[in-house]
Design a protein around this motif. Structure first.
Motif, PDB file in Angstrom:
ATOM      1  N   PRO B  30       0.806  -1.224   0.000  1.00  0.00           N
ATOM      2  CA  PRO B  30       0.000   0.000   0.000  1.00  0.00           C
ATOM      3  C   PRO B  30       0.846   1.284   0.000  1.00  0.00           C
ATOM      4  O   PRO B  30       0.443   2.256   0.610  1.00  0.00           O
ATOM      5  N   SER B  31       1.972   1.270  -0.721  1.00  0.00           N
ATOM      6  CA  SER B  31       2.817   2.464  -0.713  1.00  0.00           C
ATOM      7  C   SER B  31       2.725   3.249  -2.014  1.00  0.00           C
ATOM      8  O   SER B  31       3.255   4.353  -2.107  1.00  0.00           O
ATOM      9  N   SER B  32       2.083   2.674  -3.036  1.00  0.00           N
ATOM     10  CA  SER B  32       2.174   3.240  -4.396  1.00  0.00           C
ATOM     11  C   SER B  32       1.787   4.702  -4.501  1.00  0.00           C
ATOM     12  O   SER B  32       2.341   5.433  -5.330  1.00  0.00           O
ATOM     13  N   ASP B  33       0.829   5.137  -3.676  1.00  0.00           N
ATOM     14  CA  ASP B  33       0.399   6.531  -3.858  1.00  0.00           C
ATOM     15  C   ASP B  33       1.464   7.530  -3.407  1.00  0.00           C
ATOM     16  O   ASP B  33       1.411   8.697  -3.797  1.00  0.00           O
ATOM     17  N   ILE B  34       2.462   7.081  -2.653  1.00  0.00           N
ATOM     18  CA  ILE B  34       3.591   7.974  -2.351  1.00  0.00           C
ATOM     19  C   ILE B  34       4.341   8.255  -3.653  1.00  0.00           C
ATOM     20  O   ILE B  34       4.615   9.416  -3.999  1.00  0.00           O
ATOM     21  N   ALA B  35       4.632   7.195  -4.410  1.00  0.00           N
ATOM     22  CA  ALA B  35       5.321   7.360  -5.703  1.00  0.00           C
ATOM     23  C   ALA B  35       4.472   8.212  -6.656  1.00  0.00           C
ATOM     24  O   ALA B  35       4.989   9.104  -7.344  1.00  0.00           O
ATOM     25  N   GLU B  36       3.165   7.940  -6.670  1.00  0.00           N
ATOM     26  CA  GLU B  36       2.285   8.703  -7.577  1.00  0.00           C
ATOM     27  C   GLU B  36       2.328  10.196  -7.270  1.00  0.00           C
ATOM     28  O   GLU B  36       2.459  11.032  -8.166  1.00  0.00           O
ATOM     29  N   LYS B  37       2.238  10.511  -5.975  1.00  0.00           N
ATOM     30  CA  LYS B  37       2.247  11.934  -5.580  1.00  0.00           C
ATOM     31  C   LYS B  37       3.602  12.567  -5.882  1.00  0.00           C
ATOM     32  O   LYS B  37       3.678  13.721  -6.312  1.00  0.00           O
ATOM     33  N   MET B  38       4.651  11.817  -5.646  1.00  0.00           N
ATOM     34  CA  MET B  38       5.987  12.364  -5.915  1.00  0.00           C
ATOM     35  C   MET B  38       6.173  12.613  -7.411  1.00  0.00           C
ATOM     36  O   MET B  38       6.781  13.611  -7.814  1.00  0.00           O
ATOM     37  N   SER B  39       5.646  11.714  -8.240  1.00  0.00           N
ATOM     38  CA  SER B  39       5.801  11.897  -9.696  1.00  0.00           C
ATOM     39  C   SER B  39       5.080  13.156 -10.158  1.00  0.00           C
ATOM     40  O   SER B  39       5.489  13.807 -11.116  1.00  0.00           O
ATOM     41  N   LEU B  40       4.013  13.492  -9.445  1.00  0.00           N
ATOM     42  CA  LEU B  40       3.246  14.687  -9.797  1.00  0.00           C
ATOM     43  C   LEU B  40       3.903  15.963  -9.275  1.00  0.00           C
ATOM     44  O   LEU B  40       3.984  16.973  -9.981  1.00  0.00           O
ATOM     45  N   ARG B  41       4.389  15.896  -8.057  1.00  0.00           N
ATOM     46  CA  ARG B  41       4.849  17.110  -7.381  1.00  0.00           C
ATOM     47  C   ARG B  41       6.306  17.474  -7.649  1.00  0.00           C
ATOM     48  O   ARG B  41       6.654  18.653  -7.746  1.00  0.00           O
ATOM     49  N   LEU B  42       7.179  16.465  -7.710  1.00  0.00           N
ATOM     50  CA  LEU B  42       8.616  16.772  -7.793  1.00  0.00           C
ATOM     51  C   LEU B  42       8.996  17.660  -8.984  1.00  0.00           C
ATOM     52  O   LEU B  42       9.709  18.654  -8.803  1.00  0.00           O
ATOM     53  N   PRO B  43       8.563  17.325 -10.199  1.00  0.00           N
ATOM     54  CA  PRO B  43       9.012  18.159 -11.333  1.00  0.00           C
ATOM     55  C   PRO B  43       8.556  19.618 -11.219  1.00  0.00           C
ATOM     56  O   PRO B  43       9.228  20.507 -11.733  1.00  0.00           O
ATOM     57  N   LYS B  44       7.462  19.843 -10.512  1.00  0.00           N
ATOM     58  CA  LYS B  44       7.000  21.229 -10.321  1.00  0.00           C
ATOM     59  C   LYS B  44       7.993  22.030  -9.501  1.00  0.00           C
ATOM     60  O   LYS B  44       7.998  23.256  -9.516  1.00  0.00           O
ATOM     61  N   MET B  45       8.802  21.312  -8.720  1.00  0.00           N
ATOM     62  CA  MET B  45       9.803  21.980  -7.878  1.00  0.00           C
ATOM     63  C   MET B  45      11.202  21.823  -8.471  1.00  0.00           C
ATOM     64  O   MET B  45      12.192  22.070  -7.789  1.00  0.00           O
ATOM     65  N   GLY B  46      11.257  21.361  -9.698  1.00  0.00           N
ATOM     66  CA  GLY B  46      12.560  21.142 -10.316  1.00  0.00           C
ATOM     67  C   GLY B  46      13.203  19.842  -9.874  1.00  0.00           C
ATOM     68  O   GLY B  46      14.368  19.587 -10.167  1.00  0.00           O
ATOM     69  N   GLY B  47      12.442  19.018  -9.160  1.00  0.00           N
ATOM     70  CA  GLY B  47      12.975  17.735  -8.691  1.00  0.00           C
ATOM     71  C   GLY B  47      12.778  16.650  -9.724  1.00  0.00           C
ATOM     72  O   GLY B  47      12.241  16.872 -10.808  1.00  0.00           O
ATOM     73  N   LYS B  48      13.231  15.451  -9.379  1.00  0.00           N
ATOM     74  CA  LYS B  48      13.211  14.341 -10.326  1.00  0.00           C
ATOM     75  C   LYS B  48      12.486  13.144  -9.738  1.00  0.00           C
ATOM     76  O   LYS B  48      12.705  12.788  -8.581  1.00  0.00           O
ATOM     77  N   PHE B  49      11.663  12.527 -10.585  1.00  0.00           N
ATOM     78  CA  PHE B  49      11.024  11.262 -10.214  1.00  0.00           C
ATOM     79  C   PHE B  49      11.371  10.231 -11.263  1.00  0.00           C
ATOM     80  O   PHE B  49      11.268  10.503 -12.459  1.00  0.00           O
ATOM     81  N   ILE B  50      11.778   9.061 -10.828  1.00  0.00           N
ATOM     82  CA  ILE B  50      12.029   7.990 -11.800  1.00  0.00           C
ATOM     83  C   ILE B  50      11.417   6.694 -11.293  1.00  0.00           C
ATOM     84  O   ILE B  50      11.558   6.346 -10.117  1.00  0.00           O
ATOM     85  N   GLN B  51      10.675   6.033 -12.191  1.00  0.00           N
ATOM     86  CA  GLN B  51      10.150   4.710 -11.847  1.00  0.00           C
ATOM     87  C   GLN B  51      11.161   3.688 -12.327  1.00  0.00           C
ATOM     88  O   GLN B  51      11.408   3.560 -13.520  1.00  0.00           O
ATOM     89  N   MET B  52      11.742   2.974 -11.385  1.00  0.00           N
ATOM     90  CA  MET B  52      12.789   2.019 -11.724  1.00  0.00           C
ATOM     91  C   MET B  52      12.190   0.641 -12.001  1.00  0.00           C
ATOM     92  O   MET B  52      10.989   0.439 -11.863  1.00  0.00           O
ATOM     93  N   GLU B  53      13.053  -0.307 -12.373  1.00  0.00           N
ATOM     94  CA  GLU B  53      12.585  -1.624 -12.803  1.00  0.00           C
ATOM     95  C   GLU B  53      12.284  -2.566 -11.638  1.00  0.00           C
ATOM     96  O   GLU B  53      11.639  -3.592 -11.821  1.00  0.00           O
TER      97      GLU B  53
END
Lengths: 283, 365
Positions: B30-53
Motif C-alpha cells: 500500500p505504498s504506491s500513492d507515495i510514488a504517484e504523488k511524488m511523480s506529480l509534485r517533484l518536477p514542479k519543484m525542479g525535482g526528479k522522479f524515476i520509476q525504476m525496474e
C-alpha cells in the motif's frame, strides 16, 4: 598505455593491478583512458561506476569520482547519478555475469530509457573472481567450474540484446584489436544516449586454462583467429563468415535522451515560475 | 490552513518540505500513492522522479543521486523492502544518506497486500546482512508521518545513514487534519572542511565524516567492501575493527531517542506499543484511567536504536508491561531484554487491527 596517461589518470598508490597475467581488462582500461584523454575532459566531471568481480575493481585505480557498487547493480546507481546531475559524464564498467546475469534487468531497462550512460562490458565469458563458474556468455560446450561437462545454456549475444532493448550506440571489440577498440570506445563515450561496447577480454586463468588455451599467447591468438571485422564481412556469405565473432559498430542512431526528455517535456512544462524552495543545497 | 491528509500524503509533504528532490520507486501496495504523488509534485519543484525496474534499482538510483548531494527517498512495502535490503546494507557500509519508507502489510512473502501488519519491525533492524547502524522511526498519527519524514532526512544527512520510516497500511490510508509547518528545520549534511587533496571520505577523526558530493572537485572512492579512511578496500584487522566500531557507535541512542511516555508517574501496569497499534493501546489506557486504574503508556517513536535504558528505568516500579503489536511477537523480545518487570504479549497477525477492546480483554487488573 603511455606513461603520461598512466600518471595523469591512475591512482599510482593503488598499483599494481589485481588482474592476472594475460587478463584483457587492463587493455580495455587503457583504451578508456586514451579516449578520455583525447576529449580533454576534466577528471572532476567523470564518474566511473562498477559492480562486482574482476572488472568491478577497475574504478579503484582511476582518479575520477569512483563507485564500486553491488553485484549487477552498477547501472542503477549510475542512473541515479546521471538523472540527478546530467552534467556529469557517467561510465559504467561491468563484467558479463555482472551485466547480463544478475544485472540483466537493470541492463535492459537502462537501455530502454536511453539514458546518457556508456556501459563497457568486460566480457571474459566466465566468472573469474569466484573461480571460473559458467556465465551467461560462456559458449555452449566450453568447460567451467560449474559446467564440468560443458556449458549447455545458450549464451547471450550482448550486442543483439542491447540493440533489442533500445540502446542507441552498440559496438563490439576485443582486447586484441586495440586501435579498433580505441575508436569504438571513443564513439561510445561521445554518443548521446545509452551506449554499449561489448569487449571480449581473455581470461587465461579461469577460462583459457580449462578450454585448451593454457598460455596467455594462445588466448590472444584465439581472439585474433576467431574474430572478423564487420567491414570485412561485406559481400561474404554467412558460411564464409562461419563461427567467427563479428566486431565493429552495430548501431549508431540518434534518439531523444532520457534526462533531456525529463527536463524538456516534464520539468520545463510543469515547473512553477515561483521558486518553491529556498533551500540551498550543494547543487 | 489545515489539510486533510492520508499518512502517505503526509509523508510526501514532509519529504518535499525537507528538500527531497529525487524519488526512485517501484509500485507496490500500500505504498504506491507515495510514488504517484511524488511523480506529480517533484518536477514542479525542479525535482526528479524515476520509476525504476524493481526495488533494488529504486534504492540504487536514490543512492546514486544522494552521492551528487540531492536529498533522495524511496517508498515500498514488505516484499519490496525485502529486495531493498541489499542496498540498505550498501548505504550503511558506504554511509550514504537516504530515506526509505516501508508501509507495512501482512507477510511473509506476498502476504496480505491490502491489509496492515507490523511484521517488518525486526527486518527494519536486521534485514540486511552484517552488523550495521540504522535509524527507524515509527509514526502513529498523520501529523507524525509528516514530522518524522522531516526528521528522517535530517538524521540521514547528519549521521550519513539510511533512515527508515516504518508506517503501515492503517496509517497509509487513514486521514487526519494536520497543519503543515511554516518553518522547517533543515540540517543538511556537512561539507568537507578541508581541501580535496586532504579529504578522507571515511575520516576516523569524525564519528560521522563529512561527505563531499560528486562533481565538486573531491574525487574519492566508494565501495561496499570494508574500507579504510581513504575509502579503499582493506582486510587489515585493525582497520576493519576501526570501521566496525565507528559504524556501531556513530548513532548514539540518547541523541536520536524519541519516546512518548504518558500516565507513568503512579502506574503499576503499562501498555507498550508502537505505530498505529499504539492508538488502540492509548485508547485502552484512557478507558482504564477513567476507571481509576493505574495504567501507563509507553510508545517509542525512534524504535531503532531501541531505548533499552529508558525502558529499564521506566519499568522499575511496574508489575507488568503488556506489549501490543500487530505481529507474532517481535519488539516484545527487546522489551523483555530491557524490562525489570513481567512482560506479556498481546499480538496477532491476521490482517485486522488490534482494537482497544481486544487489548482491554487481555489485560488483567
Amino acid at each position: 598505455m603511455k606513461t603520461e596517461i598512466a600518471v595523469k589518470y591512475l591512482r599510482q598508490e593503488k598499483l599494481p593491478f589485481i588482474w592476472c597475467a594475460g587478463c584483457g581488462h587492463g587493455i580495455i582500461l587503457a583504451s578508456i583512458l586514451r579516449a578520455i584523454d583525447g576529449f580533454g575532459w576534466s577528471k572532476d566531471e567523470i564518474c566511473i561506476i562498477s559492480g562486482i568481480g574482476c572488472c568491478g575493481r577497475t574504478p579503484g585505480y582511476l582518479d575520477f569520482h569512483t563507485l564500486h557498487t553491488t553485484h549487477g547493480r552498477a547501472l542503477t546507481f549510475a542512473t541515479g547519478i546521471k538523472f540527478a546531475n546530467p552534467a556529469l559524464k557517467v561510465i559504467v564498467v561491468m563484467g558479463d555475469g555482472d551485466s547480463v546475469a544478475i544485472g540483466g534487468n537493470h541492463f535492459i531497462h537502462a537501455a530502454r530509457r536511453n539514458i546518457d550512460i556508456t556501459a563497457i562490458i568486460f566480457n571474459n565469458y566466465i566468472y573469474g573472481m569466484t573461480g571460473g563458474q559458467a556465465s551467461p556468455t560462456t559458449p555452449v560446450g566450453k568447460i567451467a567450474s560449474t559446467a564440468p561437462y560443458g556449458a549447455i545454456d545458450p549464451p547471450f549475444d550482448i550486442v543483439e540484446l542491447a540493440i533489442g532493448c533500445g540502446a542507441t550506440y552498440v559496438a563490439r571489440g576485443t582486447a586484441y584489436h586495440v586501435p579498433a577498440l580505441d575508436n569504438l570506445i571513443k564513439k561510445a563515450l561521445i554518443h548521446k544516449g545509452f551506449s554499449v561496447v561489448d569487449v571480449l577480454s581473455p581470461c587465461p586463468t579461469a577460462f583459457g586454462r580449462r578450454n585448451t588455451m593454457k598460455g596467455v599467447v594462445e588466448n590472444f591468438t584465439w581472439l585474433k583467429e576467431n574474430v572478423i571485422r564487420k567491414s570485412a564481412t561485406k559481400g561474404k556469405t554467412s558460411e564464409e563468415i562461419g563461427k567467427r565473432i563479428i566486431i565493429g559498430e552495430f548501431l549508431n542512431i540518434e534518439k531523444p535522451e532520457y534526462t533531456e526528455i525529463y527536463k524538456r517535456d516534464i520539468i520545463d512544462k510543469v515547473r512553477s515560475p515561483i521558486k518553491s524552495s529556498s533551500i540551498n543545497f550543494f547543487v | 490552513m489545515p489539510l486533510l491528509l492520508s499518512g502517505n500524503e503526509a509523508i510526501v509533504e514532509g519529504a518535499l518540505a525537507s528538500g527531497c528532490r529525487m524519488f526512485g520507486g517501484y509500485p507496490i501496495t500500500p505504498s504506491s500513492d507515495i510514488a504517484e504523488k511524488m511523480s506529480l509534485r517533484l518536477p514542479k519543484m525542479g525535482g526528479k522522479f524515476i520509476q525504476m525496474e524493481d526495488e533494488i534499482a529504486s534504492l540504487g538510483a536514490c543512492l546514486g543521486s544522494s552521492l551528487t548531494g540531492i536529498r533522495s527517498m524511496t517508498a515500498t512495502s514488505g516484499p519490496g523492502f525485502s529486495l531493498m535490503q541489499e542496498h540498505i546494507g550498501f548505504a550503511a557500509m558506504a554511509e550514504i544518506p537516504c530515506v526509505i519508507v516501508d508501509v507495512q502489510r501482512g507477510g511473509p512473502s506476498t502476504g496480505l497486500p491490502t491489509y496492515p501488519s507490523q511484521g517488518d519491525v525486526m527486518q527494519s533492524r536486521w534485514g540486511t546482512h552484517g552488523d550495521h547502524p540504522i535509524i527507524v522511526l515509527v509514526p502513529f498519527s498523520i501529523l507524525e508521518c509528516y514530522t518524522l519524514t522531516i526528521k528522517a532526512f535530517n538524521y540521514s544527512d547528519k549521521f550519513r545513514t539510511p533512515v527508515i520510516i516504518l508506517s503501515d497500511e492503517i496509517l497509509a490510508h487513514l486521514r487526519e487534519k494536520i497543519e503543515l509547518l511554516k518553518e522547517i528545520d533543515i540540517k543538511v549534511r556537512n561539507f568537507p572542511e578541508v581541501p580535496p587533496e586532504e579529504y578522507l571520505p571515511f575520516d576516523s577523526r569524525y564519528l560521522v565524516p563529512p561527505l563531499a558530493p560528486y562533481g565538486k572537485g573531491y574525487r574519492f572512492h566508494i565501495t561496499g567492501l570494508v574500507h579504510d579512511e581513504t575509502g579503499f578496500p582493506t582486510a587489515d584487522p585493525e582497520k576493519v575493527r576501526s570501521l566496525q566500531e565507528r559504524l556501531a557507535s556513530k548513532i548514539p541512542e540518547e541523541e536520536v531517542r524519541d519516546i512518548d511516555v504518558r500516565y507513568m508517574d503512579d502506574a503499576k501496569i503499562c501498555l507498550f506499543s508502537i505505530g498505529s497499534i499504539a492508538r488502540s493501546a492509548l485508547r485502552a489506557v484512557l478507558q482504564l484511567r477513567e476507571k481509576n486504574k493505574k495504567v501507563g503508556f509507553i510508545r517509542p517513536i525512534t524504535v531503532w536504536p531501541f531505548p533499552y535504558d529508558e525502558i529499564k528505568r521506566l519499568s522499575r516500579d511496574l508489575d507488568v508491561i503488556y506489549v501490543c503489536e500487530m505481529n507474532m511477537g517481535q519488539i516484545v523480545g527487546e522489551v523483555e531484554r530491557a524490562a525489570e518487570c513481567d512482560v506479556r504479549f498481546i499480538g496477532k497477525a491476521d490482517g485486522t487491527i488490534i482494537s482497544p477492546g481486544e487489548i482491554l480483554h487481555n489485560v488483567s487488573i
